[in-house]
Structure formats: structure tokens, C-alpha cells
Enzyme design. Structure first.
Site, PDB file in Angstrom:
ATOM      1  N   GLU A   1      56.761  35.350   2.416  1.00 25.52           N
ATOM      2  CA  GLU A   1      56.415  34.757   3.770  1.00 25.52           C
ATOM      3  C   GLU A   1      56.289  35.758   4.745  1.00 25.52           C
ATOM      4  OE1 GLU A   1      59.401  33.584   6.493  1.00 25.52           O
ATOM      5  OE2 GLU A   1      61.110  33.584   5.123  1.00 25.52           O
TER       6      GLU A   1
ATOM      7  N   LYS B   1      72.500  31.641   6.477  1.00 24.83           N
ATOM      8  CA  LYS B   1      73.418  32.023   7.475  1.00 24.83           C
ATOM      9  C   LYS B   1      74.367  31.105   8.013  1.00 24.83           C
ATOM     10  CE  LYS B   1      70.500  35.312   9.399  1.00 24.83           C
ATOM     11  NZ  LYS B   1      69.303  34.427   8.583  1.00 24.83           N
TER      12      LYS B   1
END
Ligand code: PSU
Ligand code: MN
Length: 306
Positions: free
Chosen positions: A23, A157
Site C-alpha cells: 500500500e 494497534k
């Protein structure tokens, strides 16, 4: 031409050489210059060293590119104002002939369009903390629900609500596989305190899951959690304080929507004196290696069938 697939990537696909998608939001919004470019180019080298072909994906002047050149990656790392592009943004960026950095979502869309199964990134978006009130759930999760791409990440995260993220993925039928671990990675650290759905003993086992999912026409993605290596991790008790501070400041400054994730990443990086960035770079390298091994194992199975 709607989407520009580079000659190298085209040839690899024709010749059954495994391709690994990458990406560009991680380049333009996830890391500062020049580490972003350095990391992106090193990731490509790791993939090449495993006999695979990297395909970094981004949008230049409205044209989605699958397989950006070194020069294009350099420009992505430097240029200001590149728009973070998710599913909703893609047709607009194309119509307006803008530059777009593809998130996990848009990268999955373009990888699937080009016929690429395996995609390596750092971390995915998910259900944000407090989503009960904000409704902030990353489009990455819906893309995983529907688009046929396997995403290798280091878990997610703790800026996110991880238990809710797993619930969401379960509802939408996305297998969450742990590479040689039954713990879901927490990006900077190895253990989020949560379990994945299944521990995978090797890349062949993961390739078999991909193969059966595709053969059974069970549309949608697969999420592989590859925890950061022990020597590279930042312990939870150290990083969590910085994550909480970042979330508090984001709240105070009324940061919303697509700006939240880049804001939090930058905040954590600045307050840990770059320690978080170092871990981020290392985990992406590790994902590139494991992703390449998965791509090779899957390509082998796919070719055996024919
Ligand atoms: N998590 C990271 N680094 C990133 C991102 C997520 O550790 O660069 C980027 C990815 O491109 C991901 C996007 O798809 O943020 C998710 O954004 P949002 O939360 O706005 O959906
Ligand atoms: Mn969001």
C-alpha cells in the site's frame, strides 16, 4: 486504460511468479520522509530476494498504478497533499485526476482487480475505541469482508478497540490466522492479550486456507497476524502510555474521521523519540518476508491444480 499494471507485474502474473501487493498510505501518511521511501524500497527488495515481484499501489493523476516505479515511490514519499484514498474516495480521485495514497481498503480493491492474492502491510484499520459513540469503524474491515485478498499485518494497534475489531471480523466471516502464534499481534508488541482464531504452524498451512477459501467461493479476505519479532518489540507497558496520550490529544484537538489514524501515528512517533517508527519499520520488513513465503506457497498450490 482504467488501471495501469506495470509490465513487470503483468509478466509475473502471466508466468505464475508470485506477486506481493503493497500500500501507499503507509508511505505518505504513515511514516515521515525519508524513512518512508527508504522503507518502501527495502520492502520491495526483501520481496524480490524471495523470488517474488512487489507491486506497490498508488494513484497518480487519477490513474491507479499497480507496480509503482522507484521514482514514483520517491515522489509519493516527498509530495505534499496526497489524499488518503479509501473505497469511497477512489472514483472521485480518478475523476478529478488527483494523487491518491491507497489505504488497506483501496489497495485490496486494486490488488484484486489486477489478480494479486497476497498483500503485505504494517497494521490494518479497525473498530476505533469509543466507536459506540463515534461510529468510527475503518472501511478496511468491510473490505476484508468482501474482497478476495490475503492481508499480512502485525496485528492491530491498541489505538483501536481490539476485542471489538475481532468481533466485527468474526461477524463478517474473515478468518484471523496467527503465523506461528496463537496471540493476536498488537503492532508494536507481540501480544495484544487476545487470541487469533487459529494458529498456523507454517506458510503452507496458510496457503491451504487461502486455496480452500477460494475453491469454496467463500468471497472475502483473510487476515494473517504476524507478530513483531521479540528483539524489535516495544513492551505494552511502555507504549500504552503514549497511545493513551495520543488518544487524549486527538480528542482535545477534535481530530476526526480519516485524519485520526495518521494523527495518532505521528503523535506516538514524536513522543517516543522515533522508537515507534523504528519498530514500525522492522515489523513491515518481517511482514514482507512472511508475506513472500505465503505468496510462494500459495502460487505452488495454485499451479499444481492446473
Ligand atoms: N495502521 C498503521 N499504519 C498505517 C495505517 C494503519 O499502523 O499507515 C493506514 C493504512 O493504510 C490503513 C489506514 O488502511 O491507515 C486506516 O485508516 P482508517 O483508520 O482511517 O480507516
Ligand atoms: Mn475511520
Amino acid at each position: 486504460m482504467l488501471v495501469k499494471v506495470s509490465e513487470k507485474v503483468k509478466r509475473a502474473i502471466e508466468n505464475h511468479i508470485p506477486v506481493v501487493a503493497l500500500e501507499s498510505t503507509i508511505i505518505s501518511h504513515g511514516m515521515p520522509y525519508p524513512q518512508n521511501v527508504e522503507t518502501a524500497l527495502n520492502v520491495e527488495k526483501i520481496i524480490e530476494s524471495q523470488g517474488c515481484v512487489p507491486a506497490t499501489i498508488g494513484i497518480i493523476d487519477g490513474v491507479p498504478i499497480v507496480g509503482m516505479s522507484e521514482d514514483e515511490i520517491e515522489q509519493f514519499g516527498k509530495k505534499e497533499g496526497i489524499l488518503k484514498t479509501s473505497r469511497r474516495d477512489l472514483p472521485v480521485i480518478m475523476a478529478k485526476k488527483l494523487w491518491g495514497a491507497t489505504t488497506v481498503t483501496a489497495t485490496m480493491i486494486l490488488a484484486a482487480y489486477a489478480g494479486i492474492e497476497v498483500f503485505v502491510t504494517g497494521g490494518i484499520g479497525g473498530v476505533h475505541r469509543n466507536a459506540q459513540e463515534t461510529f468510527d469503524i475503518s472501511a478496511d474491515l468491510q473490505e476484508l469482508a468482501h474482497t478476495n485478498v490475503t492481508v499480512i499485518c502485525a496485528g492491530a494497534k491498541a489505538i483501536l478497540d481490539l476485542p471489538m475489531t475481532l468481533e466485527y471480523l468474526e461477524t463478517f466471516g474473515v478468518p484471523v490466522l496467527g503465523y506461528k502464534s496463537n496471540h493476536l499481534g498488537a503492532f508494536y508488541s507481540r501480544d495484544s492479550g487476545l487470541n487469533v482464531d487459529y494458529e498456523m504452524k507454517d506458510v503452507l498451512e496458510i496457503a491451504k486456507v487461502i486455496d480452500y477459501k477460494r475453491k469454496m467461493h467463500l468471497d472475502g479476505g483473510i487476515l494473517v497476524s504476524n507478530p513483531i519479532l521479540k528483539e524489535d518489540e516495544i513492551p505494552n507497558h511502555f507504549i500504552n502510555k503514549y497511545i493513551d496520550d495520543a488518544l487524549n490529544d486527538a480528542d482535545k484537538e477534535h481530530i476526526k474521521g480519516k485524519d485520526i489514524t495518521p494523527y495518532l501515528l505521528k503523535h506516538i512517533k514524536e513522543h517516543t523519540n522515533g522508537k515507534s517508527l523504528e519498530a514500525n519499520i522492522k515489523l513491515v520488513y518481517n511482514n514482507a518476508l512472511v508475506g513472500s513465503l505465503i505468496a510462494k506457497a500459495y502460487e505452488k498450490i495454485r499451479n499444481q491444480k492446473n
